[in-house]
Design an enzyme around this catalytic site. Structure first.
Site, PDB file in Angstrom:
ATOM      1  N   ASP A  82      34.307 -28.480  19.609  1.00 40.11           N
ATOM      2  CA  ASP A  82      34.274 -28.754  18.048  1.00 40.11           C
ATOM      3  C   ASP A  82      34.410 -30.082  17.543  1.00 40.11           C
ATOM      4  O   ASP A  82      35.546 -30.863  17.945  1.00 40.11           O
ATOM      5  CB  ASP A  82      35.261 -27.839  17.452  1.00 40.11           C
ATOM      6  CG  ASP A  82      35.133 -27.950  16.048  1.00 40.11           C
ATOM      7  OD1 ASP A  82      34.159 -27.638  15.355  1.00 40.11           O
ATOM      8  OD2 ASP A  82      36.423 -27.814  15.681  1.00 40.11           O
TER       9      ASP A  82
ATOM     10  N   THR B  95      30.193 -29.996  12.308  1.00 40.76           N
ATOM     11  CA  THR B  95      30.995 -31.222  12.245  1.00 40.76           C
ATOM     12  C   THR B  95      30.551 -32.360  13.155  1.00 40.76           C
ATOM     13  O   THR B  95      30.627 -33.511  13.089  1.00 40.76           O
ATOM     14  CB  THR B  95      32.232 -30.863  12.658  1.00 40.76           C
ATOM     15  OG1 THR B  95      32.192 -29.872  13.959  1.00 40.76           O
ATOM     16  CG2 THR B  95      33.160 -30.073  11.556  1.00 40.76           C
ATOM     17  N   THR B  96      29.793 -31.801  14.269  1.00 35.06           N
ATOM     18  CA  THR B  96      29.115 -32.808  15.256  1.00 35.06           C
ATOM     19  C   THR B  96      27.890 -33.312  14.499  1.00 35.06           C
ATOM     20  O   THR B  96      27.829 -34.581  14.716  1.00 35.06           O
ATOM     21  CB  THR B  96      29.067 -32.077  16.386  1.00 35.06           C
ATOM     22  OG1 THR B  96      30.046 -31.450  16.968  1.00 35.06           O
ATOM     23  CG2 THR B  96      28.547 -33.193  17.659  1.00 35.06           C
TER      24      THR B  96
ATOM     25  N   ASP C  74      34.639 -21.059  12.937  1.00 41.24           N
ATOM     26  CA  ASP C  74      33.648 -21.643  12.418  1.00 41.24           C
ATOM     27  C   ASP C  74      32.694 -20.787  11.811  1.00 41.24           C
ATOM     28  O   ASP C  74      31.936 -21.008  10.699  1.00 41.24           O
ATOM     29  CB  ASP C  74      32.849 -22.600  13.428  1.00 41.24           C
ATOM     30  CG  ASP C  74      33.569 -23.930  13.739  1.00 41.24           C
ATOM     31  OD1 ASP C  74      34.525 -24.043  13.065  1.00 41.24           O
ATOM     32  OD2 ASP C  74      33.063 -24.806  14.539  1.00 41.24           O
TER      33      ASP C  74
END
Length: 525
Positions: free
Chosen positions: A59, A92-93, A385
């Site tokens: 994550d 998020t990446t 998530d």
């Protein structure tokens, strides 16, 4: 010229400052780049503190949160990934990678002597164009419940396919969708409790309506209660000792000591009587309950649960519709919690207390089983998530295809805009389109595919009307995203696009970095 700054302060100007910002931001982007996509790899984070905790995760936000970074521009990227995690939970990446790619392209333009403000203006135009394209291409099935549920399942499977749960993604997508649909449109995930129990395999995880408290039922107390009235409290139930610090009591005989003890017991008995007067049959306390009051509760047929951790009792109060009480003098002002059945259940080796038929119907508990603590922690992050994305999608029901499809669609439109735009801005718009295409390129690279070949095929496909082509990582070819059911939430994609562009803009505007001198301790003599 006399120096304006203190001795230890540093300043970097112009080219040097810009270099430092770009290098820092790109380094961060390269760090998380390999975790992107269904074939992304995990990172092990090891703390150097006591206990040397180890986290295995894929994550982006978790990885970046754990880094201690000195570079100012890199901190901006860490912040956008945190915000992305809080706001929509997933992507998020991607948001860090996109910002990094935008800066990589901007660096090339700055080397061609194009002013940063011109690049920013071009990026702004490209952003508007990309966003409008996404808005036109969204699909919305909110009227049709079955289709919408399928959309949610697809989104959950797409989110989970890059995480540890990818092997059982259908099973966990089903769990997540069921849990989120119970919320009936609320984005408050408080009422979904995730309980981690080592043992078994991930496939043994299950969804349970109601609330599970990780505590044992005391000795001699009822193990099964129906139509429970619950008083949730945070109060001291140890025998009320003489609570004056360092008090001394002098007595002239042992019988007087016995009197003091009897008085203490009497005081406790009165407190328990007050609690019983609320007409309850279950008492949950955050603090200890000593043997004497526990005995009194057992005699009255009341189930007393001690040491329920704070998050546990807060959530229990929320779910059963009660309030946490500390004083018991006015029973009418205390709001009790209600549930249909309280019973003891076994999960693996552990005994837990299960509250079913709670007042807040949307409450449920997801029990995760797994081989070790590390697996469970990562499974919880992955599931969290998915739950965040789904709860956002229930509110904003627009969806898009995944697998690099949105990036290619946006890149195509942004390319068109670059051709029509005169002046130096067109270079920046062109660069924006290249940065967007970097995301499918990285997804392909991480899967060990020939990205140059795949992306050129994909670009050719996208010049046809109503194309739904994206990268099918499993077969390593260009696939039809509609048939494969790879979908993403529009809200997540939009957040990625806006945050990444704004962060890149912010870093581009920098032309000087001043590092302050540390404060010296004066000699206090």
């Amino acid at each position: 010229m006399e120096r304006m700054l203190k001795d230890d302060a540093r300043e970097e100007k112009g080219e040097l400052a810009r270099m430092a910002s770009f290098v820092g931001a790109m380094a961060i982007s390269d760090l998380v780049k390999t975790t992107l996509g269904p074939k992304g790899m995990d990172k092990i984070l090891q703390s150097t503190g006591r206990g040397r905790n180890v986290t295995v995760t894929n994550d982006g936000a978790t990885i970046l949160k754990s880094l201690h970074i000195d570079n100012a521009a890199a901190k901006v990227l860490v912040d956008i990934s945190k915000v992305q995690d809080d706001e929509v939970g997933d992507g998020t990446t991607s948001v860090v990678v996109l910002a990094g790619e935008l800066l990589r392209e901007a660096e090339k333009l700055i080397n061609l002597k194009i002013h940063p403000m011109t690049i920013i203006a071009g990026y702004r135009m490209a952003l508007e164009c990309a966003r409008d394209t996404l808005l036109q291409k969204t699909m919305d099935n909110k009227e049709n419940t079955d289709k919408f549920r399928t959309d949610l399942m697809n989104i959950a499977m797409t989110t989970l396919s890059s995480k540890i749960l990818s092997q059982d993604k259908e099973y966990f997508a089903e769990l997540a969708v069921d849990a989120v649909l119970r919320l009936k449109g609320s984005t408050n995930l408080e009422s979904i409790q995730i309980l981690k129990k080592p043992g078994g395999s991930l496939k043994d995880s299950f969804l349970d309506e109601g609330f599970i408290l990780d505590k044992k039922i005391g000795i001699g107390q009822p193990k099964h209660i129906e139509n429970a009235k619950i008083l949730v409290a945070n109060t001291a139930m140890d025998t009320d000792k003489v609570k004056i610090y360092g008090a001394r009591v002098r007595v002239d005989s042992m019988s007087k000591v016995a009197d003091i003890e009897a008085a203490e017991k009497q005081k406790m008995r009165e407190k328990v009587q007050k609690i019983i007067a609320h007409g309850i049959n279950c008492f949950v306390n955050r603090q200890l309950i000593y043997n004497f009051p526990e005995e009194l509760f057992a005699d009255a047929g009341i189930l007393a649960i001690e040491h329920a951790d704070f998050e546990g009792i807060e959530r229990l109060a929320l779910v059963t519709g009660g309030e946490i009480a500390s004083t018991f003098d006015n029973p009418e002002s205390v709001k009790l919690g209600h549930c249909k059945v309280i019973e003891e259940i076994m999960i693996g080796e552990d005994r837990l207390i299960h509250f079913s038929g709670v007042a807040m119907g949307q409450a449920c508990t997801i029990v995760l089983r797994g081989a070790s603590e590390h697996v469970l922690d990562e499974a919880e992050r992955s599931l969290h998530d998915a739950l965040c994305v789904l709860s956002q999608t229930v509110n904003d029901t627009r969806v898009l295809f995944g697998g690099g499809w949105p990036e290619m669609v946006m890149a195509r439109e942004v390319d068109e805009l670059a051709r029509k735009t005169p002046g130096k801005k067109s270079h920046a718009i062109d660069a924006f389109s290249r940065a967007l295409q970097a995301i499918p390129t990285i997804i392909a690279d991480n899967a060990g595919l020939d990205s140059a070949e795949l992306i050129s095929q994909l670009r050719a496909e996208h010049h046809k009307e109503n194309c739904t082509a994206g990268i099918d990582v499993i077969t390593g070819t260009v696939g039809d995203m509609q048939k494969l059911g790879i979908q993403e939430s529009f809200k997540v994609k939009q957040a990625i696009l806006l945050s990444a562009t704004e962060a890149a803009e912010m870093i581009l505007r920098v032309d000087e970095i001043i590092t302050c001198a540390p404060r010296r301790r004066e000699d206090r003599m």
